[in-house]
Write an enzyme that holds these catalytic residues in place. Structure first.
Site, PDB file in Angstrom:
ATOM      1  CD1 TRP A  55      69.206  39.257  50.749  1.00  0.00           C
ATOM      2  CD2 TRP A  55      68.514  39.866  48.734  1.00  0.00           C
ATOM      3  NE1 TRP A  55      68.043  39.558  50.949  1.00  0.00           N
ATOM      4  CE2 TRP A  55      67.575  40.003  49.780  1.00  0.00           C
ATOM      5  CE3 TRP A  55      68.082  40.119  47.300  1.00  0.00           C
ATOM      6  CZ2 TRP A  55      66.149  40.323  49.084  1.00  0.00           C
ATOM      7  CZ3 TRP A  55      67.044  40.575  47.112  1.00  0.00           C
ATOM      8  CH2 TRP A  55      65.888  40.523  47.822  1.00  0.00           C
ATOM      9  CG  HIS A  56      70.047  39.618  43.924  1.00  0.00           C
ATOM     10  ND1 HIS A  56      70.675  40.424  44.674  1.00  0.00           N
ATOM     11  CD2 HIS A  56      68.874  40.149  43.435  1.00  0.00           C
ATOM     12  CE1 HIS A  56      70.301  41.780  44.480  1.00  0.00           C
ATOM     13  NE2 HIS A  56      69.241  41.435  43.961  1.00  0.00           N
ATOM     14  N   GLY A  57      70.982  35.089  45.494  1.00  0.00           N
ATOM     15  CA  GLY A  57      71.049  33.629  45.343  1.00  0.00           C
ATOM     16  C   GLY A  57      72.096  32.897  45.603  1.00  0.00           C
TER      17      GLY A  57
END
Lengths: 472, 451
Positions: free
Chosen positions: A321-323
């Site tokens: 989700w963060h990247g």
């Protein structure tokens, strides 16, 4: 547009707040919606159309779900929720992960896929998650759907939390979209919270950022142990003060507009276990995954093995989700492994009364810092070299790092470290807004009359770019 | 929270964020403090909003228009100074309040090959200009750090090595350096460099002016003609970079020759396309009496030329002073053709950019191409190549965008030149074994100098 910019602080914010308070209640949501779209368009340009399309689709899906709930037609509910989830996950998948996927396929020899790199829409990870929370909450009968599309549009696009959270689940704010209280006290608490967040961002995070940047831009193999530790210590401070500062500003802005957003951080570096850490770090993301993924997967109710699988799923998804990078995936797996180990060993205290609390805090903080190396590194190879430098004694700290150690950066680093390590009742943190008596008044006045103006000075001077040779 | 506290906090917050907006709305703008005009408000277009090119420009406009910006910059700079930090990496803080331009201190040392390339380039430039029956002087201004090194915080070896290497050069005769003269001039009553500025004063510039005059006319300099104009407060450019604008008192000087009655006129240059070029102005001087230096002179200079101008201009029968150092620029064409003497003045630290990288000699060939006979010529189009080999003498290839076309590019030996209607011509020095690549329709001609 970012909060710590001249355009936001001195132009957008006073116009937005001025219009909001001058208009009657009937027009306030519309005004906020318009302001939020301007806010998004400022940085996102034509990609605002994606935000609008996503909002319209989810509003329609909400109607479908609400119709199903009202008529008891579960199939209709299922169609609405599935449609919403599919649309949002597809948007997220395409815009956030397609570049990475094509790059991986090409590098693995699955042909040379011709591909034009896609621009990542600002805040897509946040607004897609909020949109999904709407249809799911309505499907669960937890809240009623919104009849006024402007109200729903406002929920998705509300500018304080649009691009970096907190992720506000629909049931947490549904009432406030239609009825909320405005008062001097709430406005003032919001102003203090905003000032607190801005100071965290520009006084601490931005001041230590050059140290972290220098360490991670230097070749990891050239880093001595001291340089590597200094770099990751700076990054540990930077990411917390940057992200939590932004959340403070968002919550403060929400207060000024009459909203109560959920807290997003609670002194995470004081955690006594990694389980505790995830109850204190990016709380609204953890809550989202808990409510809409972990619990629907069965949570911890279906036995130990299934619980572990569920935790893995949640943390793998939290990571990516963060990247779109292997480093984020590995970071998620790393934290998942910690939590599973704690669960299996029963070592997952969450309160300050845990035995050996100082030692536990130290170990958890060390573990979090190792995780930040994965998070900050451009690739896994770099992360491995950086970690090698951290744990190999000796070496020389490169000049590129020592050059960043001016007094301002060192003071900010020291203040940041002190504020996360000292007890909460001394430092205050977000509790400043809730302190009573003379101490509270003094602290709040200091935030608004000293920290805020000084932060504004830094913002206003940040664009200073003189030319020696302009006349020539 | 008590109501009075809430009202106080709300009042302070609202005042802090709204007063700058109210001042902006009244049309009040801060005094420019960045040595450049404020960013103008861009034209608002839907396309600009959609492709995100507009909002950064609006941000820049608002940042420059913020009434508190200069105060904020100064406050930040003072805080840095109070903390013992340097407010700007571009400025090196010396002892006793002396400031130095960091860029001048971080230039690389001159390798023997660089020195050779420099002398070769200047010698070729001299040959090119001489072949057109004109005279050239290439003047190098010393960096402040090489003349006043004692306040430097550290031993900046390269800046001195470059100065020493250039000062020790023997020829070419067109090269003019004044390190020895400047060091001697430090004994004068008036300072030769500003303490707070990267440039020389009129006193220091006078040393170069004298050297130029005496290069053209033996014993032509009249020391008695130097007059004090006034004592002024000069705002140091380095203090602007620091964000702490401040001034120092300096005596302004000028040359007043008894036999002259000078006039001065500002002129707007024209591009090769005939349009006005507003980034550079030309200042024309005529002596009006019995001139020391006859004929038409063109002084091409960088920022070090500003202080030289009042000291030097009266010596010429007719002179144009233009703040441009590239002879191949389209807006220089007319002045170069009209000049009998050309003085090219630039500072030591820009040696690579102004003389070596652009190849000063080739730039002069581009400017005077029509005065040479071509030994070969043709027209090439996109995708075509031209194999080039040097002749027995210095050979140059002049490229020119074909009439009626909008633009073109030429690449040769890792250098790419962009040709535009404003600046349609360029030239390259032909070395051994090179290939020229073309984009667009381009006329070329080979020119041999000397021999």
């Amino acid at each position: 547009m970012i909060f710590s910019s001249v355009t936001f602080l001195f132009f957008f914010l006073p116009i937005c707040l001025g219009g909001y308070y001058l208009l009657g209640w009937r027009f306030r949501n519309g005004w906020l919606l318009l302001s939020s779209l301007v806010f998004y368009t400022w940085g996102g340009g034509a990609l605002v159309s994606l935000l609008i399309v996503s909002t319209v689709v989810d509003y329609a899906m909400g109607w479908v779900v609400a119709s199903g709930v009202a008529s008891g037609n579960r199939r209709l509910v299922h169609i609405g929720v599935t449609g919403s989830v599919l649309v949002n996950i597809s948007l997220l998948g395409y815009f956030k992960y397609a570049n990475f996927l094509v790059e991986q396929l090409n590098s693995l020899g699955f042909g040379d896929i011709a591909w034009t790199s896609i621009v990542l829409p600002i805040g897509i990870s946040f607004f897609t998650f909020q949109s999904m929370s709407y249809t799911i909450d309505v499907s669960r009968g937890r809240v009623e759907h919104l009849r006024n599309p402007l109200d729903f549009g406002l929920y998705v696009t509300l500018f304080p939390q649009l691009v970096a959270g907190p992720i506000v689940r629909f049931h947490e704010i549904s009432d406030q979209l239609q009825r909320r209280v405005l008062s001097f006290e709430k406005f003032s608490l919001g102003a203090v919270r905003f000032a607190h967040g801005l100071a965290k961002k520009v006084l601490i995070a931005d001041s230590v950022a050059p140290i972290a940047d220098a360490a991670f831009q230097a070749g990891a193999s050239d880093l001595g142990a001291a340089g590597a530790w200094l770099g990751i210590a700076a990054y540990t401070i930077q990411i917390y003060f940057d992200f939590s500062g932004y959340s403070d500003m968002a919550i403060g802005l929400g207060n000024m507009l009459g909203f109560d957003f959920p807290e997003n951080f609670c002194r995470p570096y004081s955690a006594v276990s990694m389980t505790d850490f995830w109850r204190r770090w990016h709380i609204t993301l953890s809550n989202w995954f808990r409510d809409y993924l972990y619990i629907p997967l069965g949570g911890s109710r279906r036995g130990g093995a299934r619980t572990i699988i569920n935790l893995w799923i949640v943390f793998v998804l939290t990571g990516i989700w963060h990247g779109a990078n292997w480093t984020f995936l590995l970071w998620g797996i790393y934290h998942g492994a910690w939590l599973i180990t704690e669960r299996l060993t029963g070592q997952r205290p969450t309160g300050a009364g845990a035995s050996w609390a100082p030692l536990r805090r130290f170990i958890v903080l060390l573990g979090v810092m190792v995780g930040w190396v994965l998070f900050r590194s451009p690739d896994i190879g770099f992360a491995a070299e950086y970690l090698g430098a951290m744990f190999s004694p000796g070496g020389i700290t490169p000049d590129v790092i020592t050059d960043t150690l001016d007094t301002r950066a060192l003071l900010a680093l020291a203040a940041g470290i002190a504020s996360v390590l000292l007890p909460g009742d001394i430092v205050g943190g977000l509790l400043v807004t809730g302190w009573q008596g003379l101490r509270g008044t003094a602290m709040r006045l200091a935030e608004i009359a000293v920290a805020l103006p000084y932060s504004m000075v830094i913002v206003a001077s940040g664009s200073f770019s003189p030319f020696l040779y302009y006349q020539f | 929270m008590k109501r009075v506290e809430a009202k106080t906090i709300a009042g302070i917050f609202v005042a802090l964020i709204s007063i700058p907006l109210i001042v902006f709305a009244t049309g009040t703008r801060p005094e420019p403090n960045q040595n450049r005009p404020p960013t103008p408000l861009p034209e608002l277009t839907v396309e600009g909003i959609a492709d995100r090119s507009l909002t950064p420009q609006v941000d820049a406009y608002l940042e420059d228009a913020l009434i508190v910006a200069p105060g904020a910059v100064a406050a930040q700079a003072w805080t840095d100074v109070a903390l013992g930090d340097n407010p700007s990496e571009e400025v090196t803080l010396g002892d006793s309040g002396w400031l130095y331009y960091t860029f001048s201190l971080t230039r690389p040392c001159l390798a023997p090959a660089d020195t050779e390339a420099f002398t070769d380039t200047v010698a070729r430039a001299e040959a090119v200009v001489a072949a057109t029956d004109r005279q050239l002087i290439v003047a190098l201004a010393p960096d402040k750090a090489t003349i006043i090194p004692e306040y430097l915080p550290a031993d900046e070896t390269c800046v001195h090595q470059v100065a020493d290497a250039l000062n020790a050069l023997e020829g070419p005769p067109t090269l003019l350096t004044v390190w020895d003269e400047m060091r001697k001039a430090r004994a004068n009553e008036r300072p030769v460099y500003f303490r707070l500025d990267s440039h020389w004063t009129n006193e220091g510039a006078g040393v170069m002016a004298k050297a130029i005059v005496e290069r053209l006319v033996i014993d032509g300099w009249n020391e008695q003609a130097v007059r004090e104009v006034a004592t002024v407060e000069h705002e140091g450019d380095l203090t602007l970079l620091l964000g702490l604008p401040s001034t120092e008192a300096v005596v302004e000087l000028e040359t007043v020759l008894p036999e002259s009655d000078p006039t001065e006129a500002v002129r707007t240059l024209l591009t090769a396309n005939g349009t006005e070029y507003d980034k550079v102005v030309a200042v024309d001087f005529t002596s009006g009496g019995d001139p020391v230096i006859a004929g038409q002179t063109l002084v091409m200079h960088d920022s070090y030329g500003w202080a030289v101008t009042p000291m030097l201009a009266p010596y010429f029968e007719s002179a144009a002073f233009i703040a441009e150092t590239n002879p191949s620029a389209g807006h220089m064409a007319a002045d170069l053709i009209g000049a009998e003497t050309i003085v090219h003045l630039s500072v030591q630290r820009s040696l690579h950019e102004i003389i070596l990288d652009v190849d000063l000699a080739a730039s002069f060939v581009a400017a005077y191409a029509d005065e040479f006979d071509a030994i070969d010529q043709g027209t090439n189009k996109t995708g075509e190549r031209l194999e080039l080999e040097p002749g027995d003498t210095d050979t140059y290839v002049v490229v020119e965008m074909a009439p009626g076309t909008d633009g073109a590019e030429v690449a040769y030996n890792d250098v790419t030149m962009v040709l535009t209607p404003d600046s349609p011509r360029a030239a390259f020095y032909v070395g051994p074994g090179g290939t020229m690549f073309f984009a667009g329709v381009i006329d070329y001609r080979l020119i041999a100098i000397g021999g």
